[in-house]
Scaffold this motif. Structure first.
Motif, PDB file in Angstrom:
ATOM      1  N   LEU A 122       1.184  -1.340   0.144  1.00  0.00           N
ATOM      2  CA  LEU A 122      -0.002   0.502   0.459  1.00  0.00           C
ATOM      3  C   LEU A 122       0.702   1.083   0.297  1.00  0.00           C
ATOM      4  O   LEU A 122       0.635   2.219  -0.311  1.00  0.00           O
ATOM      5  CB  LEU A 122      -0.894  -0.158   1.364  1.00  0.00           C
ATOM      6  CG  LEU A 122      -2.067  -1.478   1.039  1.00  0.00           C
ATOM      7  CD1 LEU A 122      -2.645  -1.297   2.482  1.00  0.00           C
ATOM      8  CD2 LEU A 122      -3.208  -0.766   0.062  1.00  0.00           C
ATOM      9  N   GLY A 123       1.965   1.421   0.673  1.00  0.00           N
ATOM     10  CA  GLY A 123       2.668   2.195   0.476  1.00  0.00           C
ATOM     11  C   GLY A 123       4.104   1.977   1.498  1.00  0.00           C
ATOM     12  O   GLY A 123       3.982   1.473   2.878  1.00  0.00           O
ATOM     13  N   TRP A 124       5.326   4.014   0.726  1.00  0.00           N
ATOM     14  CA  TRP A 124       5.999   3.362   2.105  1.00  0.00           C
ATOM     15  C   TRP A 124       6.239   4.223   3.200  1.00  0.00           C
ATOM     16  O   TRP A 124       5.015   4.801   3.467  1.00  0.00           O
ATOM     17  CB  TRP A 124       7.600   4.189   1.690  1.00  0.00           C
ATOM     18  CG  TRP A 124       7.629   3.660   0.351  1.00  0.00           C
ATOM     19  CD1 TRP A 124       7.990   3.486  -0.970  1.00  0.00           C
ATOM     20  CD2 TRP A 124       9.011   2.472   0.648  1.00  0.00           C
ATOM     21  NE1 TRP A 124       8.814   2.486  -2.012  1.00  0.00           N
ATOM     22  CE2 TRP A 124       9.644   1.722  -0.665  1.00  0.00           C
ATOM     23  CE3 TRP A 124       9.147   1.446   1.604  1.00  0.00           C
ATOM     24  CZ2 TRP A 124      10.157   0.803  -0.981  1.00  0.00           C
ATOM     25  CZ3 TRP A 124      10.253   0.585   1.790  1.00  0.00           C
ATOM     26  CH2 TRP A 124      10.131   0.658   0.701  1.00  0.00           C
ATOM     27  N   ILE A 125       6.533   3.501   4.487  1.00  0.00           N
ATOM     28  CA  ILE A 125       5.733   5.130   6.352  1.00  0.00           C
ATOM     29  C   ILE A 125       6.968   6.117   5.535  1.00  0.00           C
ATOM     30  O   ILE A 125       8.131   5.164   6.229  1.00  0.00           O
ATOM     31  CB  ILE A 125       5.461   3.999   7.086  1.00  0.00           C
ATOM     32  CG1 ILE A 125       4.492   3.288   6.886  1.00  0.00           C
ATOM     33  CG2 ILE A 125       5.477   5.002   8.156  1.00  0.00           C
ATOM     34  CD1 ILE A 125       3.972   2.245   8.116  1.00  0.00           C
ATOM     35  N   ASP A 126       6.853   7.722   5.735  1.00  0.00           N
ATOM     36  CA  ASP A 126       7.819   8.105   5.429  1.00  0.00           C
ATOM     37  C   ASP A 126       8.688   8.379   6.471  1.00  0.00           C
ATOM     38  O   ASP A 126       7.865   8.139   7.701  1.00  0.00           O
ATOM     39  CB  ASP A 126       7.269   9.144   5.099  1.00  0.00           C
ATOM     40  CG  ASP A 126       8.264  10.902   4.179  1.00  0.00           C
ATOM     41  OD1 ASP A 126       8.662  10.453   3.398  1.00  0.00           O
ATOM     42  OD2 ASP A 126       9.094  11.376   5.785  1.00  0.00           O
ATOM     43  N   PRO A 127       9.777   8.679   6.429  1.00  0.00           N
ATOM     44  CA  PRO A 127      10.587   8.384   8.008  1.00  0.00           C
ATOM     45  C   PRO A 127       9.971   9.817   8.756  1.00  0.00           C
ATOM     46  O   PRO A 127       9.613   9.877  10.687  1.00  0.00           O
ATOM     47  CB  PRO A 127      11.692   9.101   7.401  1.00  0.00           C
ATOM     48  CG  PRO A 127      11.975   8.775   6.572  1.00  0.00           C
ATOM     49  CD  PRO A 127      11.255   8.201   5.748  1.00  0.00           C
ATOM     50  N   THR A 128       9.240  10.870   8.372  1.00  0.00           N
ATOM     51  CA  THR A 128       8.485  11.273   9.500  1.00  0.00           C
ATOM     52  C   THR A 128       7.067  11.535  10.003  1.00  0.00           C
ATOM     53  O   THR A 128       7.080  11.901  11.268  1.00  0.00           O
ATOM     54  CB  THR A 128       8.156  12.889   8.611  1.00  0.00           C
ATOM     55  OG1 THR A 128       6.863  12.284   7.544  1.00  0.00           O
ATOM     56  CG2 THR A 128       9.152  13.444   7.434  1.00  0.00           C
ATOM     57  N   VAL A 129       6.719  10.441   9.495  1.00  0.00           N
ATOM     58  CA  VAL A 129       5.590   9.061  10.278  1.00  0.00           C
ATOM     59  C   VAL A 129       6.688   8.675  11.529  1.00  0.00           C
ATOM     60  O   VAL A 129       6.111   8.634  12.254  1.00  0.00           O
ATOM     61  CB  VAL A 129       5.077   8.350   9.035  1.00  0.00           C
ATOM     62  CG1 VAL A 129       4.529   8.120  10.093  1.00  0.00           C
ATOM     63  CG2 VAL A 129       4.363   9.450   8.031  1.00  0.00           C
ATOM     64  N   LEU A 130       7.851   8.129  10.896  1.00  0.00           N
ATOM     65  CA  LEU A 130       8.479   7.530  12.277  1.00  0.00           C
ATOM     66  C   LEU A 130       8.659   8.806  13.469  1.00  0.00           C
ATOM     67  O   LEU A 130       8.398   8.642  14.999  1.00  0.00           O
ATOM     68  CB  LEU A 130       9.338   6.657  12.348  1.00  0.00           C
ATOM     69  CG  LEU A 130       9.114   6.204  11.081  1.00  0.00           C
ATOM     70  CD1 LEU A 130      10.713   5.413  10.573  1.00  0.00           C
ATOM     71  CD2 LEU A 130       8.194   4.811  11.408  1.00  0.00           C
ATOM     72  N   ALA A 131       9.433   9.809  12.817  1.00  0.00           N
ATOM     73  CA  ALA A 131       9.437  11.299  14.189  1.00  0.00           C
ATOM     74  C   ALA A 131       8.320  11.496  14.789  1.00  0.00           C
ATOM     75  O   ALA A 131       7.981  11.799  15.927  1.00  0.00           O
ATOM     76  CB  ALA A 131       9.868  11.909  13.654  1.00  0.00           C
ATOM     77  N   GLU A 132       7.185  11.480  14.132  1.00  0.00           N
ATOM     78  CA  GLU A 132       5.895  11.903  14.965  1.00  0.00           C
ATOM     79  C   GLU A 132       5.254  10.829  15.484  1.00  0.00           C
ATOM     80  O   GLU A 132       4.875  11.628  16.379  1.00  0.00           O
ATOM     81  CB  GLU A 132       4.532  12.423  13.769  1.00  0.00           C
ATOM     82  CG  GLU A 132       4.577  13.018  12.575  1.00  0.00           C
ATOM     83  CD  GLU A 132       3.584  13.390  11.285  1.00  0.00           C
ATOM     84  OE1 GLU A 132       2.808  13.994  12.157  1.00  0.00           O
ATOM     85  OE2 GLU A 132       3.898  12.616  10.858  1.00  0.00           O
ATOM     86  N   ALA A 133       5.673   9.591  15.167  1.00  0.00           N
ATOM     87  CA  ALA A 133       5.220   8.902  16.377  1.00  0.00           C
ATOM     88  C   ALA A 133       5.911   8.406  17.529  1.00  0.00           C
ATOM     89  O   ALA A 133       5.727   8.806  18.928  1.00  0.00           O
ATOM     90  CB  ALA A 133       5.778   7.286  15.469  1.00  0.00           C
ATOM     91  N   GLU A 134       6.957   9.074  17.373  1.00  0.00           N
ATOM     92  CA  GLU A 134       8.281   9.122  18.302  1.00  0.00           C
ATOM     93  C   GLU A 134       7.240  10.642  19.689  1.00  0.00           C
ATOM     94  O   GLU A 134       8.071  10.136  20.618  1.00  0.00           O
ATOM     95  CB  GLU A 134       9.425   8.897  18.118  1.00  0.00           C
ATOM     96  CG  GLU A 134      10.490   9.121  19.235  1.00  0.00           C
ATOM     97  CD  GLU A 134      11.747   9.292  19.035  1.00  0.00           C
ATOM     98  OE1 GLU A 134      12.534   9.849  19.512  1.00  0.00           O
ATOM     99  OE2 GLU A 134      12.147   9.436  17.699  1.00  0.00           O
ATOM    100  N   THR A 135       6.882  11.707  19.093  1.00  0.00           N
ATOM    101  CA  THR A 135       6.693  12.217  19.784  1.00  0.00           C
ATOM    102  C   THR A 135       5.339  12.195  20.114  1.00  0.00           C
ATOM    103  O   THR A 135       5.248  12.524  21.927  1.00  0.00           O
ATOM    104  CB  THR A 135       6.661  13.294  18.873  1.00  0.00           C
ATOM    105  OG1 THR A 135       7.702  14.168  18.142  1.00  0.00           O
ATOM    106  CG2 THR A 135       6.346  15.205  19.676  1.00  0.00           C
ATOM    107  N   GLU A 136       4.632  11.488  19.189  1.00  0.00           N
ATOM    108  CA  GLU A 136       3.170  10.813  20.252  1.00  0.00           C
ATOM    109  C   GLU A 136       3.764   9.873  21.337  1.00  0.00           C
ATOM    110  O   GLU A 136       3.135  10.514  22.215  1.00  0.00           O
ATOM    111  CB  GLU A 136       2.663  10.253  18.908  1.00  0.00           C
ATOM    112  CG  GLU A 136       0.999   9.728  19.337  1.00  0.00           C
ATOM    113  CD  GLU A 136      -0.271  10.662  19.831  1.00  0.00           C
ATOM    114  OE1 GLU A 136      -0.815  10.833  20.315  1.00  0.00           O
ATOM    115  OE2 GLU A 136       0.228  11.939  19.020  1.00  0.00           O
TER     116      GLU A 136
END
Length: 150
Positions: A122-136
């Protein structure tokens, strides 16, 4: 970055909110940490690292919300599912990246992870999503870290 080295372009999940929307709209989604579907799908099985046994599907991490989550934030759920396995980007294959897929669970692997076949990338998960996840995760009242055997 829309593609891994040697792999065809694929859609990109560009934000944690976008991922949350996908989780809200359908079930049966997984995240796999690897070099991507072009590298995985020609031989769509994983191997047990300890014994070398061929497993009946690709190892992946489930994204579906469990009943016990009981109405808590879907954004936090998505963040936790990514964060829990973020150590895989630093594991043996440093070219591994997370990508979202749908498929059919064919069994469980040695770490009780789903083994998925009939994979639909379905799609790559962009590295910015990982950074957002860590912040969450950092904004949660409790603490937990990535699941890491090292």
């Amino acid at each position: 970055m829309n593609e891994a080295k040697g792999c065809r372009p694929m859609a990109v999940v560009g934000s944690l909110d976008q991922l949350t929307g996908l989780l809200a709209s359908r079930n049966g989604l997984y995240v796999r940490w690897s070099r991507g579907p072009d590298c995985d799908l020609p031989e769509p099985f994983s191997r047990d690292a300890l014994t070398g046994a061929e497993l009946p599907g690709l190892s992946a991490n489930p994204m579906d919300v469990e009943d016990w989550w009981k109405g808590r934030s879907l954004r936090t759920w998505a963040a936790r599912r990514l964060y829990d396995y973020s150590h895989l980007a630093r594991a043996a294959d440093r070219t591994a990246r997370p990508w979202l897929l749908a498929g059919t669970e064919a069994g469980r692997g040695p770490d009780n992870e789903p083994l998925v076949r009939d994979v639909q990338p379905l799609g790559w998960i962009d590295p910015t999503v990982l950074a957002e996840a860590e912040t969450e995760i950092e904004h949660q009242p409790g603490w937990w870290g990535p699941l890491d055997r090292l």
